[in-house]
Design an enzyme around this catalytic site. Structure first.
Site, PDB file in Angstrom:
ATOM      1  N   SER A 107      -0.263   6.526  -9.460  1.00 27.31           N
ATOM      2  CA  SER A 107      -0.916   5.706  -8.321  1.00 27.31           C
ATOM      3  C   SER A 107      -2.408   5.462  -8.090  1.00 27.31           C
ATOM      4  O   SER A 107      -2.857   4.688  -7.413  1.00 27.31           O
ATOM      5  CB  SER A 107      -0.512   6.546  -6.918  1.00 27.31           C
ATOM      6  OG  SER A 107      -0.990   7.803  -6.659  1.00 27.31           O
ATOM      7  N   LYS A 115      -3.602   1.053  -3.308  1.00 23.45           N
ATOM      8  CA  LYS A 115      -3.853   0.601  -2.108  1.00 23.45           C
ATOM      9  C   LYS A 115      -4.202  -0.780  -2.130  1.00 23.45           C
ATOM     10  O   LYS A 115      -3.960  -1.460  -0.814  1.00 23.45           O
ATOM     11  CB  LYS A 115      -5.224   1.444  -1.798  1.00 23.45           C
ATOM     12  CG  LYS A 115      -5.085   3.019  -1.639  1.00 23.45           C
ATOM     13  CD  LYS A 115      -4.366   3.277  -0.512  1.00 23.45           C
ATOM     14  CE  LYS A 115      -4.216   4.844  -0.116  1.00 23.45           C
ATOM     15  NZ  LYS A 115      -3.329   5.034   0.895  1.00 23.45           N
ATOM     16  N   GLU A 171      -9.729   2.412   8.375  1.00 22.55           N
ATOM     17  CA  GLU A 171      -9.984   3.915   8.114  1.00 22.55           C
ATOM     18  C   GLU A 171     -10.274   4.427   6.696  1.00 22.55           C
ATOM     19  O   GLU A 171      -9.371   3.642   6.182  1.00 22.55           O
ATOM     20  CB  GLU A 171      -9.147   4.979   9.034  1.00 22.55           C
ATOM     21  CG  GLU A 171      -7.730   5.087   8.378  1.00 22.55           C
ATOM     22  CD  GLU A 171      -6.833   4.015   7.965  1.00 22.55           C
ATOM     23  OE1 GLU A 171      -6.996   3.107   8.561  1.00 22.55           O
ATOM     24  OE2 GLU A 171      -6.155   4.146   7.007  1.00 22.55           O
TER      25      GLU A 171
END
Lengths: 385, 279, 385, 279
Positions: free
Chosen positions: C371, C82, C104
């Site tokens: 990930s 991220k 968000e």
């Protein structure tokens, strides 16, 4: 096997030949380029080394003095420097034909790092952990078990790290042939303190190279690291020991304060023998080992690596201490200024930063070892925030 | 020749294995240790190992760990060991060795420790976390005080190492029977015997005694075939524990049972002194 | 702004000039070598890139087919890919003179990555999070708050990610001038899907270079990634799109099964408009958005990035799905075989591995995008283990 | 010219601002929507916006969000909006626009949606998440069905953009008063006025109406200075909510209060129709 008067191998006779075998195997491994190559490949391709040397621009402004860099061991696989060592030791274990790995753990970080390499190498893994720590650090227990390790509660004594170490040594005494004991810090009998230091010196070696890239010089004005057993500190200090101009600062856990419950072994301890080596020790006048306290379970140990004891006596390293409150302040400052939530252990290294930054001034450079990340500590941090 | 050596030589001359019995100072209670020592002395102990309790006894199995913790919970200190030895010595000539971990000894001061021990009538020292390599800080002071310094060998000790230990040790060489902790189960008896036989051939300057895991007279007899005697610790500790945890027993009953236990260990019978506890 | 029929910018009029300004600023930034240089420096020196490409020897043996490599985004600062994107977007925000950041978050990973860069850049940060998610992911809330972010509960609708996104858009509509909305996946109105993909393509670009080093070829036989919004998948897929021989496999969350509660947008959804873009969507026949379910809070989203919808329709990417149970199996296998505890999201990518490894065979190579790490999920994992 | 355009032209000719009132279909209950529409029509609405509820109404403030959720909880579907419009149309010629988000329209099928809407007597559409750039999928079908397509402008819209919206819009141009959600507080009135004045100069092909945040007759009068009328939504929704949440009121009381609310919005008095609810 000695650092000045410290170190040695105060172990039951059964372990004497085991340590001899280990010394020889380690010496051979050190002489074998293939061993080093595999170790370095794993560090690069599995652990994620080199870890960055991050310039902390906002922290530098915050303290208003020397430029501050963080050596980012928090980015290592499993979240702390610990795995540099477990990778090295498991390679040695495999080389020696050992199939069963034991380890002690306090907060669970070394246990996780050991369970990790055991999974990666397909070896049996038993981690001893104080029963009380197992309750306090439930998630790390889950992590170890998930990777296939057995976590055995140490039910004796204070039921914390010290006792887990006793249990690991007892297991080792009982299973000297097939078992390799992966010790988690620069403690224990020779050759462990030297070997663990050598497996962690990659931290300091990388720092030198990276600092040259950033600043055109390999040596900062000061290097700061927290000290429990002392492995992350030895790892970053060692390559700078000969550079007399580099101030080396180790920060112990002062817990509730040096006159209360604490874990400041060098500040308040006296030489003695625990877990196989002579070193400073928190003990009563009768030589019974005292229970250490720190908000950080990873610094909560009444002993310290023997090389640190020597570095204290020679004055090469300055040892200071930080209270639980100062550590929490360190967590806050590093989180807010740099977006790095450090482990509670690591946060202790922030305590002397303001004083140092101003003493050294804007032309100077400080590197601190950001030895681990704080995810594991979020519950404790949340409780104290 | 020391009192310990004399004793072991006498046993050898008689053709009976010497029996050393271990208990922890301050266990089960500081007031009980001297009477316990007399009970095992009366029961037939040829020498006594008096344990100095330590917070982190890393070579011990659970019974001795527990005894150590129990003693420490009573606030037992090093000086108490000297008092116990001196008090016992007033009533017996049986050799006494102090057994324990190096750290409390270090904190006491090695020279001071050796002097005090000798003055208290102690005959020797066994420090299981001090292998010969680390013993240099002790040897001179022990020798000066006339204390024997016992070293240990183990099943995984090489021939050369056993010989070296034999050269350094005084009093006797302590053969650990198993690769394990005090109180470990004796298994693979064939392997134990062949190791003891090997040790027997290598230990030439000292008596050779075997310990760890010996719980019965039969164990003792079997393991003494190639040695000059044996040492029992955990089994005795468990017996003491059982006696003192049993509220229905009087102290007299307890001492009698301990004496009887020692006697049975040595002689294989359950009668003797034990049959007449009031004696 | 379109990927085939998908994408676009279905937003209230107030946001039209805001998106126009963003498009222009992003185009300028893309053309400015200094922007790229700063982005890459931060990735290297702060995030810890390049992340390793780890050869999974034991996993390869376990599945008994193609060689399996893991692209280790779990080693990024904050524990998942991220942050590649939040670094890029905050640089853009600063360039545009914005001082207030909103985001968000569902599980909290994007929220943490946003709070992190806001701390690092000294910007105000407000993270919208469904009230229910705030309770389920308490520790991530603590992490964000510790770094100085304000976490605002989204009280509407299902009180999860979808509703947090609604709230973020509502805030943005109300504060279009000073506020930059850092969207956390390849979703939302143009230019977000393209921009977020571009900030994550470093994953695939590095994979190519690293695979060449390892194997002498840049292209594996297959690339596997989990898909929620789809940012980690787009990041690793995108540089391989033109290499037709490389099979690209996206794994959606099938939750309790495709006939029960799930989050398999591409498998079971139909095209529609949510959060500003046309894409596949879980919805009822009346066009009301349905509530997604997955054991993994990060895949628990009824939409998906529009580029994935296009790649599904064109057949370039194969989309499959994995149930909650299969994801838990994936956690177990990767933990036990490689000592890597993956995020629950990531674990979905293990589901097709056995079939693929055997189809491709021992001469072939599979890369999966690891990930994120599983620390955040330990409580869920422990409950289901 | 459409019914909507005619109506707005008539208002302009009379020199009174046109009043559009918004409520949500199926709110507060499916059976209540048509009577509510008649009540506001009677109260003086010049046109009606009928909201099509959506699960994720991202431009709405809390009152309209709540009304949408409440309608959906009653199982309201798209066809119900057509039924409501058709039923209302039987008793009134007041123009009706459907207002809502694009996704339910897409799922219904755009062509089918436009045809059904027109057949139900609907006059136009407002889709706040479809800016002109995305409207190409709608325009042809809306035009074919004879539906006006209203677009919005906002305070941050450039002059050029306002002109472009004016070119594309039919029916009217909807000037969002504030940078915010429906129901936002009107603040910085000077800025609002200067924006509306600017828009007035740029919107030449359509009537210009203002909406968002208008809660009272005074708000409406003030903001209508530079426009052809105003739209009220959240304030009406709150009034309906209050009426239906008050168990002491009869339905007749409720409809009367709604009519009175509409009348007061338009005329500034609290008397009129409201004084005689039985009328």
């Amino acid at each position: 096997g000695h650092f000045g008067p410290y170190g040695g191998a105060f172990v039951p006779e059964i372990l004497v030949p085991v340590l001899e075998e280990l010394r020889e195997a380690y010496a051979e491994a050190q002489a074998d380029p293939a061993f080093d190559a595999e170790y370095r490949t794993l560090l690069r391709e599995y652990v994620g080394r080199p870890t960055p040397l991050s310039f902390c621009d906002r922290l530098t402004d915050y303290y208003g003095g020397a430029k501050i860099y963080a050596k980012r061991e928090d980015l290592c696989h499993t979240g702390a420097h610990k795995i540099n060592n477990t990778i090295g030791q498991i390679l040695l274990a495999r080389r020696m034909g050992k199939t069963r790995i034991i380890a002690e753990t306090g907060a669970g970080q070394h246990g996780v790092a050991t369970a990790t390499v055991c999974a990666k190498f397909g070896m049996d893994c038993i981690v001893f952990m104080g029963e009380e720590d197992m309750e306090r650090q439930r998630l790390n227990v889950e992590r170890m078990e998930l990777m296939g390790a057995e976590v055995r509660p140490a039910l004796s004594g204070s039921r914390t790290l010290k006792d887990a170490t006793n249990e690991a040594i007892r297991d080792w005494v009982s299973n000297p042939d097939d078992t390799f004991y992966i010790i988690g810090s620069v403690v224990g009998p020779h050759p462990y303190p030297m070997m663990v230091r050598n497996f962690h010196r990659v931290i300091g070696d990388e720092t030198r190279a990276q600092l040259r890239e950033h600043e055109g010089r390999e040596t900062p004005d000061a290097v700061v690291a927290c000290v429990g057993g002392g492995s992350n500190a030895m790892g970053i200090f060692y390559p700078y020991i000969e550079d007399e101009a580099v101030r080396l600062i180790g920060v112990e856990a002062a817990g509730e304060g040096l006159n209360g419950r604490h874990a400041a072994t060098l500040s308040k301890g006296t030489p003695g023998v625990l877990h196989g080596a002579m070193s400073y020790l928190l003990q009563d006048t009768g030589g019974q080992v005292e229970i250490a306290h720190s908000i950080s379970a990873g610094l909560d140990y009444p002993g310290i690596g023997p090389e640190h004891s020597h570095l204290k006596d020679t004055g090469r390293v300055e040892y200071v201490s930080a209270t639980d409150t100062e550590a929490m302040d360190g967590v806050r400052v590093l989180s807010e200024q740099e977006g790095i939530i450090p482990a509670l252990e690591t946060a202790h290294a922030m305590a002397p930063m303001q004083r140092l930054a101003r003493e050294i001034g804007p032309d100077g450079i400080i590197v601190f070892n950001c030895s681990g990340r704080g995810d594991k500590d979020m519950q404790t941090i949340a409780k104290h925030r | 020749m020391s009192r310990l050596s004399d004793t072991l030589a006498a046993c050898r001359a008689q053709g009976t294995p010497a029996m050393g019995l271990f208990t922890t100072n301050g266990f089960p209670h500081p007031d009980a240790t001297v009477p316990v020592l007399h009970a095992i002395d009366d029961g037939g102990a040829d020498f006594i190992e008096l344990g100095m309790p330590f917070s982190d006894p890393l070579a011990e199995g659970l019974p001795i760990q527990r005894s150590s913790a129990r003693a420490l919970s009573h606030g037992v200190k090093m000086d108490d060991a000297f008092d116990t030895a001196a008090s016992f010595r007033k009533g017996s000539d049986t050799p006494v060795l102090l057994m324990g971990y190096i750290n409390p000894v270090l904190q006491y001061g090695i020279e001071r420790f050796c002097t005090k021990a000798a003055n208290a009538g102690v005959d020797g020292l066994i420090l299981p976390d001090v292998p010969p390599e680390e013993a240099t800080l002790l040897t001179e002071h022990a020798q000066a005080a006339g204390l024997d310094l016992v070293f240990l060998i183990a099943p995984n000790s090489s021939d050369a190492r056993i010989q070296r230990v034999d050269e350094l040790a005084t009093g006797f060489v302590y053969a650990v029977s198993v690769t394990g902790l005090t109180g470990s189960r004796l298994d693979g008896r064939g392997a134990v015997q062949s190791y003891l036989k090997r040790a027997r051939g290598l230990v030439t300057q000292n008596p050779l005694l075997v310990g760890f895991g010996i719980a019965t007279h039969e164990d003792a007899q079997e393991l003494s075939q190639h040695t000059d005697g044996f040492i029992v610790g955990s089994a005795l500790i468990k017996e003491i524990e059982a006696c003192w945890d049993d509220d229905t027993l009087s102290d007299a009953d307890r001492y009698a049972r301990i004496r009887q236990f020692a006697h049975a260990l040595k002689h294989g019978d359950a009668v003797a002194a034990g049959s007449n506890p009031a004696e």
